[in-house]
Design a protein around this motif. Structure first.
Motif, PDB file in Angstrom:
ATOM      1  N   LEU A 114      34.215 -15.040 -22.890  1.00  0.00           N
ATOM      2  CA  LEU A 114      33.653 -14.864 -21.678  1.00  0.00           C
ATOM      3  C   LEU A 114      32.465 -15.066 -21.141  1.00  0.00           C
ATOM      4  CD1 LEU A 114      35.002 -14.344 -18.831  1.00  0.00           C
ATOM      5  CD2 LEU A 114      34.964 -11.489 -19.360  1.00  0.00           C
ATOM      6  N   LYS A 115      31.289 -13.861 -22.143  1.00  0.00           N
ATOM      7  CA  LYS A 115      30.017 -13.309 -21.556  1.00  0.00           C
ATOM      8  C   LYS A 115      29.161 -14.845 -21.603  1.00  0.00           C
ATOM      9  CE  LYS A 115      26.636 -10.748 -23.247  1.00  0.00           C
ATOM     10  NZ  LYS A 115      25.211  -9.760 -24.125  1.00  0.00           N
ATOM     11  N   ALA A 116      29.408 -15.627 -22.380  1.00  0.00           N
ATOM     12  CA  ALA A 116      29.050 -16.925 -22.435  1.00  0.00           C
ATOM     13  C   ALA A 116      28.877 -17.942 -21.816  1.00  0.00           C
ATOM     14  CB  ALA A 116      28.973 -17.967 -24.507  1.00  0.00           C
ATOM     15  N   ASN A 117      30.369 -17.626 -21.310  1.00  0.00           N
ATOM     16  CA  ASN A 117      30.831 -18.707 -19.727  1.00  0.00           C
ATOM     17  C   ASN A 117      30.096 -18.246 -18.578  1.00  0.00           C
ATOM     18  OD1 ASN A 117      32.442 -21.032 -20.854  1.00  0.00           O
ATOM     19  ND2 ASN A 117      33.422 -19.829 -22.073  1.00  0.00           N
ATOM     20  N   ARG A 118      29.696 -16.677 -18.420  1.00  0.00           N
ATOM     21  CA  ARG A 118      29.651 -16.223 -17.464  1.00  0.00           C
ATOM     22  C   ARG A 118      28.379 -17.013 -17.301  1.00  0.00           C
ATOM     23  NH1 ARG A 118      32.247 -10.103 -17.521  1.00  0.00           N
ATOM     24  NH2 ARG A 118      34.192 -10.749 -16.180  1.00  0.00           N
ATOM     25  N   LYS A 119      27.475 -17.005 -18.019  1.00  0.00           N
ATOM     26  CA  LYS A 119      25.749 -16.986 -18.125  1.00  0.00           C
ATOM     27  C   LYS A 119      26.041 -18.476 -17.938  1.00  0.00           C
ATOM     28  CE  LYS A 119      21.968 -16.969 -21.059  1.00  0.00           C
ATOM     29  NZ  LYS A 119      21.371 -18.473 -21.238  1.00  0.00           N
ATOM     30  N   ILE A 120      26.587 -19.391 -18.297  1.00  0.00           N
ATOM     31  CA  ILE A 120      26.947 -20.907 -17.537  1.00  0.00           C
ATOM     32  C   ILE A 120      26.824 -20.634 -16.471  1.00  0.00           C
ATOM     33  CG2 ILE A 120      27.549 -23.213 -18.206  1.00  0.00           C
ATOM     34  CD1 ILE A 120      25.717 -22.884 -20.206  1.00  0.00           C
ATOM     35  N   ALA A 121      28.417 -20.498 -15.583  1.00  0.00           N
ATOM     36  CA  ALA A 121      28.058 -20.671 -14.728  1.00  0.00           C
ATOM     37  C   ALA A 121      27.445 -20.090 -13.865  1.00  0.00           C
ATOM     38  CB  ALA A 121      29.142 -19.339 -13.825  1.00  0.00           C
ATOM     39  N   ARG A 122      26.366 -18.882 -14.190  1.00  0.00           N
ATOM     40  CA  ARG A 122      24.788 -18.426 -13.287  1.00  0.00           C
ATOM     41  C   ARG A 122      23.869 -19.241 -13.757  1.00  0.00           C
ATOM     42  NH1 ARG A 122      26.956 -13.618 -15.639  1.00  0.00           N
ATOM     43  NH2 ARG A 122      25.075 -13.741 -17.748  1.00  0.00           N
ATOM     44  N   GLU A 123      23.848 -20.047 -14.823  1.00  0.00           N
ATOM     45  CA  GLU A 123      22.727 -21.079 -14.545  1.00  0.00           C
ATOM     46  C   GLU A 123      23.226 -22.125 -13.489  1.00  0.00           C
ATOM     47  OE1 GLU A 123      22.043 -21.572 -18.539  1.00  0.00           O
ATOM     48  OE2 GLU A 123      21.680 -19.938 -19.079  1.00  0.00           O
ATOM     49  N   GLY A 124      24.700 -22.354 -13.634  1.00  0.00           N
ATOM     50  CA  GLY A 124      25.021 -23.864 -12.485  1.00  0.00           C
ATOM     51  C   GLY A 124      25.052 -23.267 -10.969  1.00  0.00           C
ATOM     52  N   GLY A 125      25.253 -22.203 -11.187  1.00  0.00           N
ATOM     53  CA  GLY A 125      24.915 -21.919  -9.704  1.00  0.00           C
ATOM     54  C   GLY A 125      23.725 -21.256  -9.499  1.00  0.00           C
ATOM     55  N   GLU A 126      22.681 -20.992 -10.056  1.00  0.00           N
ATOM     56  CA  GLU A 126      21.069 -21.670 -10.018  1.00  0.00           C
ATOM     57  C   GLU A 126      20.840 -22.415  -9.630  1.00  0.00           C
ATOM     58  OE1 GLU A 126      18.699 -19.009  -9.787  1.00  0.00           O
ATOM     59  OE2 GLU A 126      20.431 -17.690 -10.146  1.00  0.00           O
ATOM     60  N   VAL A 127      21.021 -23.476  -9.614  1.00  0.00           N
ATOM     61  CA  VAL A 127      20.880 -24.993  -9.551  1.00  0.00           C
ATOM     62  C   VAL A 127      20.977 -25.329  -7.845  1.00  0.00           C
ATOM     63  CG1 VAL A 127      21.254 -27.702 -10.089  1.00  0.00           C
ATOM     64  CG2 VAL A 127      21.208 -25.729 -12.095  1.00  0.00           C
ATOM     65  N   ALA A 128      21.796 -24.900  -7.816  1.00  0.00           N
ATOM     66  CA  ALA A 128      22.691 -24.852  -6.055  1.00  0.00           C
ATOM     67  C   ALA A 128      21.708 -23.755  -5.020  1.00  0.00           C
ATOM     68  CB  ALA A 128      24.002 -24.232  -6.226  1.00  0.00           C
ATOM     69  N   LYS A 129      21.298 -23.494  -5.721  1.00  0.00           N
ATOM     70  CA  LYS A 129      20.085 -21.973  -5.610  1.00  0.00           C
ATOM     71  C   LYS A 129      19.192 -23.145  -4.662  1.00  0.00           C
ATOM     72  CE  LYS A 129      18.034 -17.185  -5.642  1.00  0.00           C
ATOM     73  NZ  LYS A 129      17.881 -16.308  -6.173  1.00  0.00           N
ATOM     74  N   THR A 130      18.790 -23.340  -6.230  1.00  0.00           N
ATOM     75  CA  THR A 130      17.144 -23.365  -5.739  1.00  0.00           C
ATOM     76  C   THR A 130      17.388 -24.742  -4.693  1.00  0.00           C
ATOM     77  OG1 THR A 130      16.686 -23.670  -8.498  1.00  0.00           O
ATOM     78  CG2 THR A 130      15.375 -24.901  -7.133  1.00  0.00           C
ATOM     79  N   VAL A 131      17.841 -25.764  -4.633  1.00  0.00           N
ATOM     80  CA  VAL A 131      18.776 -26.683  -3.808  1.00  0.00           C
ATOM     81  C   VAL A 131      18.499 -26.206  -2.519  1.00  0.00           C
ATOM     82  CG1 VAL A 131      19.782 -28.793  -2.750  1.00  0.00           C
ATOM     83  CG2 VAL A 131      19.489 -28.292  -5.680  1.00  0.00           C
ATOM     84  N   ARG A 132      19.104 -25.369  -2.409  1.00  0.00           N
ATOM     85  CA  ARG A 132      19.557 -24.278  -1.110  1.00  0.00           C
ATOM     86  C   ARG A 132      18.153 -24.065  -0.663  1.00  0.00           C
ATOM     87  NH1 ARG A 132      21.725 -18.242  -0.803  1.00  0.00           N
ATOM     88  NH2 ARG A 132      18.990 -18.122  -1.899  1.00  0.00           N
ATOM     89  N   ASN A 133      17.742 -22.876  -1.686  1.00  0.00           N
ATOM     90  CA  ASN A 133      16.264 -22.794  -1.175  1.00  0.00           C
ATOM     91  C   ASN A 133      15.012 -23.665  -0.518  1.00  0.00           C
ATOM     92  OD1 ASN A 133      17.136 -19.806  -1.553  1.00  0.00           O
ATOM     93  ND2 ASN A 133      16.316 -20.815  -3.650  1.00  0.00           N
TER      94      ASN A 133
END
Length: 207
Positions: A183-202
């Motif tokens: 679970l911990k490793a999958n959550r980390k990957i999900a956060r990193e995927g979300g960061e990609v979207a955050k960069t584009v949003r910004n």
């Protein structure tokens, strides 16, 4: 009980009777009629002449599909009718894949029904992905938008849908690359995927 699965669009009043029976919102029949007209594929389930279940597919038929409005009236639930609806809809998805094998298929699950859809290969969007680019959980975002029963995606702007798709795609690609375990490793990957979207949003709104 003799059930029939038929590819047809229900009448607006039939649709509203179904949504009312499962505790969903009743909408103006003009709105329902327009929504059904814009549906790619519509599946009705009948017991005799009575509409007892429904599901539909919306999207552009080549890049994006969304399975929507899976409903079975309460007295018929637990009789594998929902499974039958999903099976038939996924057969239609396979037909669309003949045009584009990489077509993306999404689904909005009602709270508490997630495990049912997981049987068909769907996964829950991790809150970590939303938190990375929205700065709030999916449940908090629904509250922010004052969404009670409808799907979150149905109430997103075009940009929000695109950013969500981007976050999900990035998360899947990162998972393929790093093969996270636990679970911990999958959550980390999900956060990193979300960061990609955050960069584009910004870049869109702050750049």
């Amino acid at each position: 009980m003799k059930t029939k699965y038929i590819n047809r669009k229900p009448e607006a009043n039939e649709y509203n009777r179904l949504t009312d029976s499962v505790g969903w919102e009743i909408r103006d029949e003009k709105i329902i009629k327009q929504a059904l007209e814009n549906t790619l594929y519509s599946l009705c389930v009948y017991d005799g002449d009575r509409l007892i279940g429904y599901g539909r597919i919306i999207g552009d038929k080549t890049i994006f599909l969304y399975i929507q409005d899976i409903m079975v009236i309460p007295e018929y639930q637990g009789k594998k009718i929902g499974t039958g609806i999903m099976t038939e809809l996924l057969k239609q998805v396979e037909e669309y894949k003949k045009i584009n094998p990489n077509i993306r298929t999404y689904l909005g699950a009602s709270k508490g029904k997630e495990n049912f859809y997981k049987k068909f290969g769907f996964i829950s969007r991790p809150n970590e992905m939303y938190q990375s680019w929205l700065a709030m959980k999916a449940s908090e975002y629904k509250e922010y938008k004052n969404i009670r029963k409808e799907s979150l995606r149905d109430n997103m702007t075009d940009v929000e849908v695109a950013l969500t798709d981007l976050g999900e795609i990035a998360t899947r690609e990162l998972a393929k690359k790093h093969r996270p375990h636990g679970l911990k490793a999958n959550r980390k990957i999900a956060r990193e995927g979300g960061e990609v979207a955050k960069t584009v949003r910004n870049e869109l709104f702050l750049g």
